[in-house]
Structures are given as structure tokens and as C-alpha cells.
Write a protein that holds these residues in place. Structure first.
Motif: not given
Length: 87
Positions: A48-66
Motif C-alpha cells: 500500500l503506497l501512500p498517495i495524495t488525493e490529486a495523485e488518485r484523481d490522476f490515476r483515475r484519469e490517466g491510468g496506473l502506468e502514467a
């Protein structure tokens, strides 16, 4: 793998990271990912890698690899509670 989990508060005091990303344990290397016992039983290790809410949103839009590419580009320290968001 690739899912996010809201924590509801920062993972440590003074941290902007308030979500976890279920991910491969990249810093430990690929040999750490699968543990095999005698007899062939095995377990896949994720973390479980700690991330920010903005990073979570980016993952939703751009994908895990991005998102993981941004982590690599910024050479994040995954255990630094004060690390800045990469997005």
C-alpha cells in the motif's frame, strides 16, 4: 493491483498522502514480489503506497502506468511522509 483506498486522514502527521495505492513493491525489486515455500505454495506480495488525493484523481484519469511513470520521473521516496504530490 492499481486500486486506491481512501484512508480518511493523512497516513502520518504532516503528510498530504491520505490514500493508498495497491501496487507492486518496486523499490524491493521483482524477486520480492513472489514468495515461494517448500512444496510450491506461493504468495504474491503487494504493498500500500501512500498517495495524495490529486495523485488518485490522476490515476483515475490517466491510468496506473502514467502515475507510476510520474513517480519514477520525480524519484519519490515512498516512505517520506512529507513528499510533495507529483501532480
Amino acid at each position: 493491483m492499481g486500486h486506491t483506498v481512501p484512508i480518511g486522514r493523512p497516513w502520518l502527521d504532516d503528510s498530504a498522502c491520505d490514500h493508498y495505492l495497491v501496487s507492486l513493491p518496486y523499490p524491493m525489486g521483482p524477486e520480492f514480489e513472489v514468495y515461494t515455500w517448500e512444496g510450491g505454495d506461493h504468495a504474491r506480495i503487494l504493498w500500500l503506497l501512500p498517495i495524495t488525493e490529486a495523485e488518485r484523481d490522476f490515476r483515475r484519469e490517466g491510468g496506473l502506468e502514467a502515475l507510476e511513470s510520474l513517480f519514477d520521473e520525480h524519484e519519490i521516496d515512498p516512505v517520506d511522509p512529507r513528499r510533495a504530490s507529483v501532480v
